[in-house]
Design a protein around this motif. Structure first.
Motif, PDB file in Angstrom:
ATOM      1  N   ARG A   1    -115.351  38.768 -75.077  1.00 54.31           N
ATOM      2  CA  ARG A   1    -115.612  37.493 -74.446  1.00 54.31           C
ATOM      3  C   ARG A   1    -114.481  36.524 -74.785  1.00 54.31           C
ATOM      4  NH1 ARG A   1    -121.603  35.398 -74.711  1.00 54.31           N
ATOM      5  NH2 ARG A   1    -121.528  36.654 -76.587  1.00 54.31           N
ATOM      6  N   GLY A   2    -114.077  35.733 -73.835  1.00 56.67           N
ATOM      7  CA  GLY A   2    -112.998  34.774 -74.079  1.00 56.67           C
ATOM      8  C   GLY A   2    -111.655  35.295 -73.656  1.00 56.67           C
ATOM      9  N   GLU A   3    -111.581  36.578 -73.326  1.00 57.98           N
ATOM     10  CA  GLU A   3    -110.302  37.126 -72.889  1.00 57.98           C
ATOM     11  C   GLU A   3    -110.121  36.875 -71.386  1.00 57.98           C
ATOM     12  OE1 GLU A   3    -109.791  40.555 -76.307  1.00 57.98           O
ATOM     13  OE2 GLU A   3    -110.304  41.206 -74.285  1.00 57.98           O
ATOM     14  N   VAL A   4    -108.877  36.566 -71.023  1.00 53.52           N
ATOM     15  CA  VAL A   4    -108.570  36.368 -69.604  1.00 53.52           C
ATOM     16  C   VAL A   4    -107.980  37.673 -69.090  1.00 53.52           C
ATOM     17  CG1 VAL A   4    -107.234  35.044 -67.914  1.00 53.52           C
ATOM     18  CG2 VAL A   4    -108.136  33.915 -69.966  1.00 53.52           C
ATOM     19  N   LEU A   5    -108.615  38.227 -68.067  1.00 52.75           N
ATOM     20  CA  LEU A   5    -108.194  39.526 -67.542  1.00 52.75           C
ATOM     21  C   LEU A   5    -107.626  39.348 -66.131  1.00 52.75           C
ATOM     22  CD1 LEU A   5    -111.305  41.673 -68.568  1.00 52.75           C
ATOM     23  CD2 LEU A   5    -109.224  41.262 -69.896  1.00 52.75           C
ATOM     24  N   GLU A   6    -106.498  39.982 -65.919  1.00 55.85           N
ATOM     25  CA  GLU A   6    -105.955  40.002 -64.554  1.00 55.85           C
ATOM     26  C   GLU A   6    -106.489  41.252 -63.878  1.00 55.85           C
ATOM     27  OE1 GLU A   6    -101.742  39.760 -64.818  1.00 55.85           O
ATOM     28  OE2 GLU A   6    -101.761  37.670 -65.444  1.00 55.85           O
ATOM     29  N   CYS A   7    -106.939  41.112 -62.659  1.00 52.15           N
ATOM     30  CA  CYS A   7    -107.514  42.254 -61.956  1.00 52.15           C
ATOM     31  C   CYS A   7    -107.514  41.996 -60.451  1.00 52.15           C
ATOM     32  CB  CYS A   7    -108.948  42.500 -62.433  1.00 52.15           C
ATOM     33  SG  CYS A   7    -109.998  41.060 -62.317  1.00 52.15           S
ATOM     34  N   SER A   8    -107.817  43.030 -59.716  1.00 50.51           N
ATOM     35  CA  SER A   8    -107.972  42.866 -58.269  1.00 50.51           C
ATOM     36  C   SER A   8    -109.418  43.144 -57.910  1.00 50.51           C
ATOM     37  CB  SER A   8    -107.083  43.871 -57.525  1.00 50.51           C
ATOM     38  OG  SER A   8    -105.759  43.436 -57.575  1.00 50.51           O
ATOM     39  N   LEU A   9    -110.005  42.220 -57.179  1.00 52.61           N
ATOM     40  CA  LEU A   9    -111.422  42.349 -56.839  1.00 52.61           C
ATOM     41  C   LEU A   9    -111.592  42.269 -55.340  1.00 52.61           C
ATOM     42  CD1 LEU A   9    -112.758  39.847 -59.526  1.00 52.61           C
ATOM     43  CD2 LEU A   9    -112.927  42.340 -59.626  1.00 52.61           C
ATOM     44  N   ALA A  10    -112.574  43.015 -54.852  1.00 55.52           N
ATOM     45  CA  ALA A  10    -112.864  42.984 -53.409  1.00 55.52           C
ATOM     46  C   ALA A  10    -114.331  42.642 -53.217  1.00 55.52           C
ATOM     47  CB  ALA A  10    -112.555  44.341 -52.805  1.00 55.52           C
ATOM     48  N   PRO A  11    -114.618  41.835 -52.199  1.00 53.87           N
ATOM     49  CA  PRO A  11    -116.024  41.497 -51.939  1.00 53.87           C
ATOM     50  C   PRO A  11    -116.818  42.747 -51.585  1.00 53.87           C
ATOM     51  CG  PRO A  11    -114.525  40.222 -50.543  1.00 53.87           C
ATOM     52  CD  PRO A  11    -113.699  41.252 -51.229  1.00 53.87           C
ATOM     53  N   ILE A  12    -118.065  42.772 -52.014  1.00 52.27           N
ATOM     54  CA  ILE A  12    -118.938  43.891 -51.613  1.00 52.27           C
ATOM     55  C   ILE A  12    -120.265  43.318 -51.153  1.00 52.27           C
ATOM     56  CG2 ILE A  12    -118.020  45.771 -53.012  1.00 52.27           C
ATOM     57  CD1 ILE A  12    -120.057  45.087 -55.152  1.00 52.27           C
ATOM     58  N   CYS A  13    -120.998  44.112 -50.408  1.00 53.00           N
ATOM     59  CA  CYS A  13    -122.301  43.662 -49.938  1.00 53.00           C
ATOM     60  C   CYS A  13    -123.340  44.009 -51.005  1.00 53.00           C
ATOM     61  CB  CYS A  13    -122.665  44.324 -48.616  1.00 53.00           C
ATOM     62  SG  CYS A  13    -121.554  43.871 -47.304  1.00 53.00           S
ATOM     63  N   GLY A  14    -123.371  43.246 -52.078  1.00 51.53           N
ATOM     64  CA  GLY A  14    -124.352  43.494 -53.141  1.00 51.53           C
ATOM     65  C   GLY A  14    -125.729  43.064 -52.685  1.00 51.53           C
ATOM     66  N   ALA A  15    -126.733  43.706 -53.264  1.00 51.81           N
ATOM     67  CA  ALA A  15    -128.109  43.330 -52.920  1.00 51.81           C
ATOM     68  C   ALA A  15    -128.388  41.939 -53.477  1.00 51.81           C
ATOM     69  CB  ALA A  15    -129.067  44.341 -53.520  1.00 51.81           C
ATOM     70  N   PRO A  16    -128.993  41.048 -52.680  1.00 47.52           N
ATOM     71  CA  PRO A  16    -129.294  39.727 -53.190  1.00 47.52           C
ATOM     72  C   PRO A  16    -130.290  39.822 -54.350  1.00 47.52           C
ATOM     73  CG  PRO A  16    -130.418  40.104 -51.089  1.00 47.52           C
ATOM     74  CD  PRO A  16    -129.505  41.263 -51.335  1.00 47.52           C
ATOM     75  N   PRO A  17    -130.258  38.978 -55.328  1.00 46.96           N
ATOM     76  CA  PRO A  17    -129.468  37.743 -55.389  1.00 46.96           C
ATOM     77  C   PRO A  17    -128.154  37.909 -56.149  1.00 46.96           C
ATOM     78  CG  PRO A  17    -131.075  37.726 -57.139  1.00 46.96           C
ATOM     79  CD  PRO A  17    -131.214  39.054 -56.449  1.00 46.96           C
TER      80      PRO A  17
ATOM     81  N   THR B   1    -135.697  37.927 -52.695  1.00 51.87           N
ATOM     82  CA  THR B   1    -135.542  37.340 -51.361  1.00 51.87           C
ATOM     83  C   THR B   1    -135.444  35.817 -51.431  1.00 51.87           C
ATOM     84  OG1 THR B   1    -137.930  37.400 -51.224  1.00 51.87           O
ATOM     85  CG2 THR B   1    -136.725  39.157 -50.096  1.00 51.87           C
ATOM     86  N   GLU B   2    -135.799  35.239 -52.555  1.00 50.05           N
ATOM     87  CA  GLU B   2    -135.795  33.773 -52.672  1.00 50.05           C
ATOM     88  C   GLU B   2    -134.624  33.243 -53.493  1.00 50.05           C
ATOM     89  OE1 GLU B   2    -139.612  32.822 -54.330  1.00 50.05           O
ATOM     90  OE2 GLU B   2    -140.708  33.497 -52.555  1.00 50.05           O
ATOM     91  N   ALA B   3    -134.147  34.042 -54.460  1.00 55.23           N
ATOM     92  CA  ALA B   3    -133.100  33.561 -55.368  1.00 55.23           C
ATOM     93  C   ALA B   3    -131.747  33.522 -54.653  1.00 55.23           C
ATOM     94  CB  ALA B   3    -133.019  34.469 -56.590  1.00 55.23           C
ATOM     95  N   HIS B   4    -130.973  32.487 -54.948  1.00 52.04           N
ATOM     96  CA  HIS B   4    -129.672  32.319 -54.289  1.00 52.04           C
ATOM     97  C   HIS B   4    -128.493  32.737 -55.159  1.00 52.04           C
ATOM     98  CE1 HIS B   4    -132.190  30.007 -51.594  1.00 52.04           C
ATOM     99  NE2 HIS B   4    -131.219  30.092 -50.711  1.00 52.04           N
ATOM    100  N   ARG B   5    -128.755  33.060 -56.401  1.00 48.89           N
ATOM    101  CA  ARG B   5    -127.693  33.562 -57.284  1.00 48.89           C
ATOM    102  C   ARG B   5    -128.375  34.293 -58.432  1.00 48.89           C
ATOM    103  NH1 ARG B   5    -126.286  27.462 -58.548  1.00 48.89           N
ATOM    104  NH2 ARG B   5    -127.940  26.959 -60.031  1.00 48.89           N
ATOM    105  N   SER B   6    -127.589  34.929 -59.272  1.00 42.23           N
ATOM    106  CA  SER B   6    -128.204  35.719 -60.340  1.00 42.23           C
ATOM    107  C   SER B   6    -127.750  35.285 -61.720  1.00 42.23           C
ATOM    108  CB  SER B   6    -127.888  37.204 -60.129  1.00 42.23           C
ATOM    109  OG  SER B   6    -126.502  37.424 -60.303  1.00 42.23           O
TER     110      SER B   6
END
Lengths: 237, 440
Positions: free
Chosen positions: A48-64, A121-126
């Protein structure tokens, strides 16, 4: 290339789940990097606290779990941020003062026993950060649980603590080489010195997360608790 | 030390509680595991389910288990061992309610008589709609309230409470001089002298009869009753008068609060004479069982009422959240009463619960799977009576029970809630039977 500040590492069975902060212009938002085929990391050699460089791509995760992003190029550590600075950034990300504000939806209590949950189905974030008026950790049947009061005065009881650092601290406290009456000693510490250490810490902060949907509910859990536990505290009990 | 006979009875009770809670958690069709099986290691429960199961057992038994099970396997045997350990000495249990129940003996107090009175002015709910500036018919259609009982000009908490107390004393053939304590509760009386002191004078109680006010708003009756039971159980009192009285119509006025909140309330009072069960005097009364209390703080913000500088009231009232919370919590209290008493909800003759409004009572009856007829219909015609609601419902349930042969009188469950989501419950059983015929 994304720069991700690792803010939480949580235990999830044999794997860990990782969440970090990403700055997007003035906005700071939570991002959960996941491998392409599962939700957790069996091997995650960062802190925790480390800054990581990475490449990320959006995915269709199950809500929320809208924060999920697929890792397309491996992590590379570029810097480290101190504990109080992590909290400064977390306070700029998703935060709420009330129970309803946590995931922007109603939160329900388990009618049978303990625990609270949100409906996927109701939550907008996790994931969401919050300031607490008070917080207590407890060992219940060998499981670490947190009870806390939000700024609104609403109470959350028996949240499972999944923060890897805190669970490691619990395991270290209960290590057999530390002698006898381990659980009782840990409990005494949790009830006395620890409470003071947490609540008097200027960067006290918690983040509450939602489990993946299971039987149509997402349980609330304590993902991160600041301050982080210190190894020297083990000498105090 | 606990006598062997009591110990075996306790073990039987504990086993019933553990089995019930396990099935609640694992599912009704789940086979009951071998006692030594580690429930987490074998995957029967996950860690969330395990803690949830422990909490359910704690609530139902009134015994704190959590720390007693650390460094032990996650098994039924470990739970049974911890429960048994709690019986080994008076200080072994760390749960204050369990200690209290055990110290006073759960059946030492019985309700000898009861009474309930309503404000003399009965107004159709449409009149309240109009007064609070709501659409006409809103209270009737949305909440199911047909009329409201309002105090007449010459009535207040004292006159209503005194009338209820006098009627209850008369029904118990109990002179005021026999009262050792008067315990009063009201959510609307905030004057000095306190309500209990005023009742003490009005009823002409003995000078050395104690007078005590307890709070808790809609939970007030249960708070008052547990104090009465403790006084009787400890030997400090033989006879205690419990009185509730509420006059909302002078506090929750249209100028001070909005109609969706203020329009729900009516005025009334209730009274009970509680006595020590000795010399067979309990033969016509109902014995008071164990109490359970708690506070579900996650709902703390659903309702907040505080005076403001202009003399009005600031009311924060999230009706939807409050309704959901009330149903969930009453359901949970009733489930715990069922588990702890061993009395199946289907065998209960009357549910004297808080009645926020008739619609919620109907939903609650449906949720817990009992006939709505078992909930005395108080709120529909009188409105929410605050701390007197549970009392009015209990009196009605006792009156209904009195129509049956004594041996056929069914148990009564009491369950109520208060702001901050305080919660409490107990059960009453026809004194001589102890409810044995209705236990599972």
């Amino acid at each position: 290339m994304t720069k991700l500040l690792v803010t939480e590492i949580t235990r999830m069975g044999p794997a860990v789940c990782v969440i970090g902060l990403q700055r997007d212009k003035e906005k700071v938002q939570s991002i959960r990097p996941v491998p392409t085929w599962v939700n957790g990391w069996l091997h995650f050699p960062y802190q925790r606290g480390e800054v990581l460089e990475c490449s990320l791509a959006p995915i269709c995760g199950a809500p929320p779990h809208v924060e999920d992003r697929a890792l397309t190029k491996n992590f590379r550590k570029s810097a480290t941020v101190g504990e109080s600075d992590i909290v400064t950034y977390l306070r700029k990300a998703e935060c709420a003062d009330s129970l309803r504000g946590l995931f922007e939806c109603a939160v329900y209590e388990n009618k049978k026993g303990s625990g609270v949950y949100a409906r996927p189905t109701e939550a907008h974030r996790s994931i969401c950060g919050c300031q607490t008026q008070n917080l207590r950790l407890e060992l219940c049947g060998n499981e670490l649980r947190a009870t806390l009061v939000l700024a609104s005065g609403e109470l959350l009881r028996d949240l499972p603590v999944v923060d890897r650092d805190w669970l490691d601290f619990k395991d270290a406290a209960l290590a057999v080489e530390r002698g006898a009456n381990l659980a009782a000693r840990l409990e005494r510490f949790l009830n006395s010195q620890l409470q003071y250490k947490i609540m008097s810490c200027p960067h006290h902060f918690v983040r509450i997360g939602l489990t993946r949907p299971y039987r149509e509910v997402c349980w609330l859990m304590l993902d991160t608790l600041f301050p982080m536990p210190k190894a020297e505290w083990l000498e105090e009990f | 030390m606990t006598p062997p006979q009591l110990s075996s009875l306790a073990e039987e009770g504990f086993r019933r509680i553990v089995e019930t809670c396990f099935r609640q958690e694992a599912g009704a069709s789940a086979p009951f595991p071998d006692e030594t099986t580690d429930l987490i290691e074998t995957g029967i429960l996950d860690s969330m389910g395990w803690v949830s199961f422990l909490r359910a057992v704690e609530t139902a038994s009134g015994i704190s288990l959590g720390s007693g099970l650390n460094e032990q396997p996650s098994s039924i045997a470990a739970i049974m061992g911890a429960l048994q350990d709690s019986m080994k000495g008076p200080s072994a249990s760390n749960d204050p309610q369990m200690r209290m129940n055990r110290a006073v003996g759960a059946s030492t107090a019985f309700v000898a008589a009861s009474s309930s009175v309503l404000g003399a002015k009965l107004v159709p709910s449409e009149e309240a709609d109009r007064a609070f500036g709501m659409p006409i018919g809103k209270l009737r259609k949305r909440a199911g309230i047909e009329s409201l009982a309002y105090a007449a000009a010459d009535e207040n908490e004292l006159t209503l409470g005194a009338r209820a107390a006098e009627e209850a004393l008369r029904a118990a053939s109990c002179g005021t001089g026999e009262l050792d304590w008067i315990i009063a509760t009201s959510e609307t009386h905030h004057d000095y002298p306190a309500l209990s002191a005023q009742l003490h004078s009005r009823l002409l109680a003995r000078e050395n009869c104690g007078a005590l006010d307890v709070g808790g708003a809609c939970l007030g009756l249960l708070n008052a009753m547990v104090v009465a039971q403790s006084l009787i159980g400890s030997g400090a009192a033989q006879t205690v008068g419990v009185v509730t009285a509420d006059v909302h119509s002078r506090v929750l006025t249209p100028r001070r609060v909005v109609g969706e909140f203020g329009g729900l309330f009516g005025d009334g009072a209730s009274a009970f004479v509680l006595r020590r069960d000795e010399h067979g005097r309990a033969d016509s009364g109902y014995c008071v069982g164990d109490f359970l209390f708690g506070c579900a703080g996650q709902y703390a913000s659903a309702i907040r009422v505080a005076p403001n500088e202009g003399g009005g009231l600031d009311v924060q009232f999230d009706g939807e959240a409050l309704s959901r919370a009330a149903i969930t919590r009453l359901e949970k209290v009733i489930a715990v009463l069922e588990t702890r008493s061993g009395i199946a909800r289907g065998s209960v003759g009357g549910f004297a619960t808080h009645q926020p409004n008739p619609r919620l009572v109907a939903v609650l009856a449906k949720q817990i799977g009992v006939s709505p007829e078992t909930f005395p219909a108080i709120c529909r015609t009188s409105g929410n009576l605050g701390s007197s609601m549970c009392g009015a419902a209990l009196h009605a349930a006792l009156q209904q029970a009195a129509k049956a042969e004594f041996s056929q009188r069914k148990p009564i469950f009491l369950a109520s809630l208060g702001p901050g989501m305080l919660l409490g419950g107990t059960w009453l059983t026809a004194a001589s039977s102890g409810g044995a015929a209705f236990r599972r």
